[in-house]
Write a protein that holds these residues in place. Structure first.
Motif, PDB file in Angstrom:
ATOM      1  N   LEU A 154      48.751  -3.699  48.571  1.00  0.00           N
ATOM      2  CA  LEU A 154      47.414  -3.141  48.414  1.00  0.00           C
ATOM      3  C   LEU A 154      46.324  -4.091  48.892  1.00  0.00           C
ATOM      4  O   LEU A 154      45.348  -3.679  49.504  1.00  0.00           O
ATOM      5  N   TRP A 155      46.481  -5.366  48.604  1.00  0.00           N
ATOM      6  CA  TRP A 155      45.459  -6.345  48.995  1.00  0.00           C
ATOM      7  C   TRP A 155      45.286  -6.372  50.515  1.00  0.00           C
ATOM      8  O   TRP A 155      44.172  -6.456  51.021  1.00  0.00           O
ATOM      9  N   GLN A 156      46.380  -6.262  51.259  1.00  0.00           N
ATOM     10  CA  GLN A 156      46.321  -6.347  52.722  1.00  0.00           C
ATOM     11  C   GLN A 156      45.578  -5.165  53.345  1.00  0.00           C
ATOM     12  O   GLN A 156      45.077  -5.283  54.444  1.00  0.00           O
ATOM     13  N   ILE A 157      45.526  -4.038  52.656  1.00  0.00           N
ATOM     14  CA  ILE A 157      44.835  -2.873  53.206  1.00  0.00           C
ATOM     15  C   ILE A 157      43.478  -2.674  52.543  1.00  0.00           C
ATOM     16  O   ILE A 157      42.810  -1.685  52.799  1.00  0.00           O
ATOM     17  N   SER A 158      43.075  -3.617  51.724  1.00  0.00           N
ATOM     18  CA  SER A 158      41.798  -3.529  51.018  1.00  0.00           C
ATOM     19  C   SER A 158      40.672  -4.126  51.862  1.00  0.00           C
ATOM     20  O   SER A 158      40.921  -4.859  52.817  1.00  0.00           O
TER      21      SER A 158
END
Length: 166
Positions: free
Chosen positions: A119-123
């Motif tokens: 999730l962090w990488q696409i945030s």
């Protein structure tokens, strides 16, 4: 497969040093492992310094900028997945010097395998330090499942595709 053939040639042509960058990271149950990446920084860059937050960082090579933008530098982590050290989706594995300072709540990140994407990488906060955005990892840990993993993988593909086209 073509990427596995072309990228090493581009890295070697761009700068001296090994093609694959290995760095100690902390994974499931606080076990250390060597994460694999295509090298994106010059050979003399400090191995355990904080990650670059700016594309103009002088440590990053010319081809390294493109590899980071497209996330192709992460491709060798598929070997980590095959070895059982990582999964495709999950929290990013951190460096031991950062994990050493984790509090009890932050240690929850170590209860599942780290992932190549998450999730962090696409945030929108992707460019900041992983350790500053743990709420994405906690959300994933509490809600992980096939559908969430599929959504994250699809969005990761589009983020990488955007890196190719911009």
């Amino acid at each position: 497969i073509p990427f596995w053939l072309i990228i090493p040639l581009l890295i070697k042509r761009d700068s001296e040093g090994k093609v694959i960058f290995k760095q100690e990271r902390v994974g499931l149950n606080n076990k250390n492992f060597l994460i694999l990446k295509f090298r994106t920084m010059y050979n003399n860059s400090p191995k355990y310094a904080h990650c670059p937050t700016d594309t103009a960082d002088p440590r990053i090579t010319k081809i390294g900028r493109w590899l980071r933008k497209t996330s192709l530098d992460e491709l060798p982590q598929l070997i980590n997945v095959f070895k059982g050290e990582m999964s495709l989706v999950g929290p990013r594995p951190e460096m031991p010097f950062i994990v050493k300072n984790y509090n009890t709540i932050e240690k929850k990140r170590l209860l599942i395998k780290p992932g190549i994407t998450g999730l962090w990488q696409i945030s929108p906060y992707r460019k900041s330090e992983i350790s500053h955005n743990l709420e994405y990892d906690f959300y994933y840990i509490e809600n992980q499942g096939f559908v969430l993993d599929l959504v994250i993988m699809i969005l990761t593909f589009f983020f990488a595709l955007r890196g190719f086209t911009h």
